[in-house]
Design a protein around this motif. Structure first.
Motif, PDB file in Angstrom:
ATOM      1  N   LEU A 151      -3.023  -8.744  -0.681  1.00  0.00           N
ATOM      2  CA  LEU A 151      -4.286  -8.033  -0.900  1.00  0.00           C
ATOM      3  C   LEU A 151      -4.913  -8.427  -2.235  1.00  0.00           C
ATOM      4  CD1 LEU A 151      -3.244  -4.459   0.301  1.00  0.00           C
ATOM      5  CD2 LEU A 151      -4.871  -5.980   1.435  1.00  0.00           C
ATOM      6  N   PHE A 152      -4.093  -8.558  -3.260  1.00  0.00           N
ATOM      7  CA  PHE A 152      -4.613  -8.898  -4.580  1.00  0.00           C
ATOM      8  C   PHE A 152      -4.993 -10.374  -4.671  1.00  0.00           C
ATOM      9  CE2 PHE A 152      -1.619  -5.314  -5.323  1.00  0.00           C
ATOM     10  CZ  PHE A 152      -2.583  -4.361  -5.671  1.00  0.00           C
ATOM     11  N   TRP A 153      -4.265 -11.240  -3.960  1.00  0.00           N
ATOM     12  CA  TRP A 153      -4.674 -12.654  -3.928  1.00  0.00           C
ATOM     13  C   TRP A 153      -6.015 -12.806  -3.220  1.00  0.00           C
ATOM     14  CZ3 TRP A 153      -2.698 -15.491  -7.360  1.00  0.00           C
ATOM     15  CH2 TRP A 153      -1.340 -15.435  -7.694  1.00  0.00           C
ATOM     16  N   ILE A 154      -6.252 -12.007  -2.181  1.00  0.00           N
ATOM     17  CA  ILE A 154      -7.542 -12.065  -1.475  1.00  0.00           C
ATOM     18  C   ILE A 154      -8.665 -11.609  -2.397  1.00  0.00           C
ATOM     19  CG2 ILE A 154      -8.893 -11.010   0.385  1.00  0.00           C
ATOM     20  CD1 ILE A 154      -6.395 -11.030   2.095  1.00  0.00           C
ATOM     21  N   SER A 155      -8.440 -10.495  -3.106  1.00  0.00           N
ATOM     22  CA  SER A 155      -9.486 -10.012  -4.009  1.00  0.00           C
ATOM     23  C   SER A 155      -9.747 -11.007  -5.133  1.00  0.00           C
ATOM     24  CB  SER A 155      -9.103  -8.649  -4.587  1.00  0.00           C
ATOM     25  OG  SER A 155      -7.941  -8.735  -5.397  1.00  0.00           O
ATOM     26  N   GLY A 156      -8.678 -11.647  -5.636  1.00  0.00           N
ATOM     27  CA  GLY A 156      -8.866 -12.663  -6.666  1.00  0.00           C
ATOM     28  C   GLY A 156      -9.624 -13.869  -6.161  1.00  0.00           C
ATOM     29  N   GLY A 157      -9.294 -14.330  -4.947  1.00  0.00           N
ATOM     30  CA  GLY A 157     -10.018 -15.460  -4.365  1.00  0.00           C
ATOM     31  C   GLY A 157     -11.476 -15.132  -4.125  1.00  0.00           C
ATOM     32  N   LEU A 158     -11.731 -13.903  -3.643  1.00  0.00           N
ATOM     33  CA  LEU A 158     -13.115 -13.476  -3.440  1.00  0.00           C
ATOM     34  C   LEU A 158     -13.870 -13.463  -4.764  1.00  0.00           C
ATOM     35  CD1 LEU A 158     -15.321 -12.272  -1.602  1.00  0.00           C
ATOM     36  CD2 LEU A 158     -14.318 -10.020  -2.037  1.00  0.00           C
ATOM     37  N   GLY A 159     -13.193 -13.012  -5.823  1.00  0.00           N
ATOM     38  CA  GLY A 159     -13.832 -12.995  -7.130  1.00  0.00           C
ATOM     39  C   GLY A 159     -14.194 -14.386  -7.628  1.00  0.00           C
ATOM     40  N   VAL A 160     -13.317 -15.357  -7.397  1.00  0.00           N
ATOM     41  CA  VAL A 160     -13.607 -16.731  -7.813  1.00  0.00           C
ATOM     42  C   VAL A 160     -14.830 -17.273  -7.083  1.00  0.00           C
ATOM     43  CG1 VAL A 160     -12.744 -19.102  -7.766  1.00  0.00           C
ATOM     44  CG2 VAL A 160     -11.224 -17.239  -8.471  1.00  0.00           C
ATOM     45  N   VAL A 161     -14.902 -17.019  -5.773  1.00  0.00           N
ATOM     46  CA  VAL A 161     -16.056 -17.473  -4.989  1.00  0.00           C
ATOM     47  C   VAL A 161     -17.345 -16.842  -5.511  1.00  0.00           C
ATOM     48  CG1 VAL A 161     -17.139 -17.403  -2.706  1.00  0.00           C
ATOM     49  CG2 VAL A 161     -14.697 -17.940  -2.919  1.00  0.00           C
ATOM     50  N   VAL A 162     -17.301 -15.531  -5.759  1.00  0.00           N
ATOM     51  CA  VAL A 162     -18.497 -14.834  -6.245  1.00  0.00           C
ATOM     52  C   VAL A 162     -18.883 -15.345  -7.627  1.00  0.00           C
ATOM     53  CG1 VAL A 162     -19.413 -12.591  -6.930  1.00  0.00           C
ATOM     54  CG2 VAL A 162     -18.055 -12.777  -4.859  1.00  0.00           C
ATOM     55  N   PHE A 163     -17.901 -15.592  -8.490  1.00  0.00           N
ATOM     56  CA  PHE A 163     -18.182 -16.101  -9.838  1.00  0.00           C
ATOM     57  C   PHE A 163     -18.948 -17.422  -9.764  1.00  0.00           C
ATOM     58  CE2 PHE A 163     -17.360 -18.456 -13.689  1.00  0.00           C
ATOM     59  CZ  PHE A 163     -17.372 -17.504 -14.692  1.00  0.00           C
ATOM     60  N   VAL A 164     -18.464 -18.334  -8.933  1.00  0.00           N
ATOM     61  CA  VAL A 164     -19.108 -19.645  -8.801  1.00  0.00           C
ATOM     62  C   VAL A 164     -20.523 -19.493  -8.247  1.00  0.00           C
ATOM     63  CG1 VAL A 164     -19.027 -21.864  -7.614  1.00  0.00           C
ATOM     64  CG2 VAL A 164     -16.924 -20.869  -8.560  1.00  0.00           C
ATOM     65  N   LEU A 165     -20.705 -18.630  -7.260  1.00  0.00           N
ATOM     66  CA  LEU A 165     -22.024 -18.442  -6.661  1.00  0.00           C
ATOM     67  C   LEU A 165     -23.006 -17.829  -7.661  1.00  0.00           C
ATOM     68  CD1 LEU A 165     -21.077 -17.162  -3.086  1.00  0.00           C
ATOM     69  CD2 LEU A 165     -22.041 -19.379  -3.696  1.00  0.00           C
ATOM     70  N   VAL A 166     -22.555 -16.827  -8.412  1.00  0.00           N
ATOM     71  CA  VAL A 166     -23.432 -16.216  -9.411  1.00  0.00           C
ATOM     72  C   VAL A 166     -23.804 -17.235 -10.479  1.00  0.00           C
ATOM     73  CG1 VAL A 166     -23.551 -14.488 -11.257  1.00  0.00           C
ATOM     74  CG2 VAL A 166     -22.607 -13.867  -9.031  1.00  0.00           C
ATOM     75  N   LEU A 167     -22.825 -18.026 -10.911  1.00  0.00           N
ATOM     76  CA  LEU A 167     -23.068 -19.021 -11.952  1.00  0.00           C
ATOM     77  C   LEU A 167     -24.070 -20.067 -11.503  1.00  0.00           C
ATOM     78  CD1 LEU A 167     -22.205 -20.046 -14.777  1.00  0.00           C
ATOM     79  CD2 LEU A 167     -20.435 -21.386 -13.634  1.00  0.00           C
ATOM     80  N   THR A 168     -24.020 -20.470 -10.241  1.00  0.00           N
ATOM     81  CA  THR A 168     -24.862 -21.569  -9.764  1.00  0.00           C
ATOM     82  C   THR A 168     -26.181 -21.108  -9.138  1.00  0.00           C
ATOM     83  OG1 THR A 168     -23.639 -21.556  -7.664  1.00  0.00           O
ATOM     84  CG2 THR A 168     -22.897 -23.082  -9.366  1.00  0.00           C
TER      85      THR A 168
END
Length: 484
Positions: free
Chosen positions: A173-190
């Motif tokens: 569950l925590f790996w999924i939330s972390g992976g989702l956070g990485v995806v969102v971080f990249v999208l917000v940044l770009t």
């Protein structure tokens, strides 16, 4: 003073629909944090080899972190850039997810969950970004969509968490939330542009510390009072200390030139009434999230439950989130046509009808499906209206902090509901043949009645909000108070 407050300074913007979609995904990821551990909550004492009182901090830590971080992050966004602070909050959430995923013991899990709670601040910041970068005609619908993610993420995330917890190791569950956070971080940044609207000045560290201390004390008393005892010295001491600290904090904020929150703006009638209505609306929302799942999952042999597994129960709750998402375009158009105040009124009425329906009919699963659909309408309209009312009543330089305060108001409502409804269900219970304490039918009826009461309060407050708030961008005129 604000600088660069003309949207025309933004060049080469990505498509506005794409910006809205990325911020909506960020909002979904933040609300998902609250339902992430729900499927394993009852198993946490066994999984972490700890007492039930200690494992309750896995949920409480996220709640406290979100409440404290959100208004402070809003002010930081106004001063240093909203996108920058959104990225920081997402990075903190990812760090918390990794810590929790790698932690076998309770301390690491609590630390990770506290860090995850910080990401809730991206919703009010995202709403403020919309005001800075979108065409005025698109703002209302976009705000409605971002606001809906507060309910949608939880409603859709619960069955996902249930499936993952049932079929794999719970740390996933925590790996999924972390992976989702990485995806969102990249999208917000770009994708999300840098907001050119900034407020100059120094950050109020004393005010931030005072607000954090006061909120922590009050919320600890509210969220843990049922376990510690409402009349216990610890609960009463924390509650009184928190109120005193917050009063002193307010006195201090009114007397410094660059406060964390401009209480003169927050005290304006439209803003104050909207925030009070937000507390009531948050209470009405969380009343359903505490009572309905318990009713669905309690064994049928108790006479009040339906004996559904967690996954099936979450699917019964899910229509409310789907309704919120589908309503967002309609909410924006309605707000543009009749004003957000009418939208808040309609949302409050829908919640009253939902809980009234449950008082009369709650003997079949489909009864609760209908009730959750009505709650979806109520929260969809209400949560869409509240940030719109705030944005129409505060100057552009205060949007981040003001939206953060409004989000805090909703958190206070949900926290209070969790404590009060929990006490009602626990105190009005019976002991089954196997020694288990289960709520009575009267306990659920009382919970629904409290939901109606909160919705009525929200309705009255909505009717008292002025029909014509200060135009967007205008600075409200308030009587000057002494500053030092």
């Amino acid at each position: 003073m604000p600088r660069g407050n003309d949207r025309r300074n933004l060049t080469r913007l990505p498509p506005q629909g794409l910006i809205v979609a990325v911020l909506a995904l960020a909002g979904l990821s933040s609300s998902f944090m609250f339902t992430l551990v729900v499927p394993i909550q009852t198993r946490l004492p066994e999984l972490l080899n700890a007492s039930r009182e200690d494992t309750a901090w896995v949920v409480t830590a996220t709640l406290l972190s979100a409440a404290v971080t959100t208004p402070i992050a809003g002010r930081l966004g106004d001063m240093y850039g909203k996108r920058r602070i959104v990225l920081v909050l997402i990075a903190v959430m990812v760090a918390g997810s990794v810590i929790a995923a790698l932690s076998p013991g309770i301390v690491g899990i609590i630390v990770g969950r506290a860090l995850q709670g910080a990401v809730v601040g991206v919703v009010p910041l995202g709403i403020s970004i919309l005001r800075d970068v979108l065409h005025e005609k698109r703002i209302d619908s976009a705000i409605a969509l971002i606001s809906a993610t507060l309910g949608v993420g939880g409603a859709l995330g619960l069955p996902l968490s249930a499936v993952v917890a049932d079929r794999s190791d719970w740390h996933v569950l925590f790996w999924i939330s972390g992976g989702l956070g990485v995806v969102v971080f990249v999208l917000v940044l770009t994708i999300v542009p840098v907001s050119v609207l900034r407020t100059e000045g120094r950050f109020d560290f004393v005010g931030a510390a005072g607000l954090a201390a006061g909120l922590l004390a009050v919320l600890l008393a509210v969220s843990r009072g049922s376990e510690w005892g409402w009349a216990s010295p610890l609960t009463l001491g924390l509650g009184v200390a928190g109120v005193v600290i917050l009063l002193a904090w307010g006195w201090f904020e009114l007397r410094i030139p660059e406060p964390l929150l401009d209480l003169r703006v927050a005290a304006r009638r439209p803003v104050l009434l909207t925030n009070l209505a937000s507390i009531a609306m948050g209470f009405a929302l969380f009343s359903s999230q505490v009572s309905y799942p318990q009713m669905l999952e309690l064994p049928a042999s108790t006479g009040v439950g339906f004996g559904l597994p967690l996954l099936t129960a979450s699917l019964v709750i899910m229509p409310s989130g789907i309704i919120m998402m589908l309503l967002s375009p309609l909410s924006g158009r309605l707000a543009h046509a009749v004003g957000p105040r009418i939208l808040l009124v309609a949302g409050s009425v829908s919640l009253i009808v939902a809980y009234g329906f449950s008082l009369l009919w709650a003997t079949e699963v489909w009864h609760l499906v209908i009730a959750n659909i009505l709650i979806g309408f109520g929260i969809g309209f209400g949560y869409a209206a509240m940030p719109m009312l705030i944005m129409r009543s505060v100057p552009p330089s205060e949007t981040g902090a003001s939206n953060g305060l409004n989000a805090l108001s909703r958190s206070l409502g949900t926290s209070t509901a969790g404590a009060i409804i929990g006490v009602v269900l626990a105190s009005m219970s019976v002991t089954t043949a196997d020694g288990t304490q289960v709520p009575t039918a009267g306990a659920f009826q009382a919970s629904f009645a409290l939901g109606i009461g909160a919705a009525v309060i929200a309705l009255v407050l909505a009717l008292l909000i002025p029909a014509r708030p200060v135009p967007m961008g205008g600075r409200p005129s308030l009587p000057d108070l002494p500053r030092r």
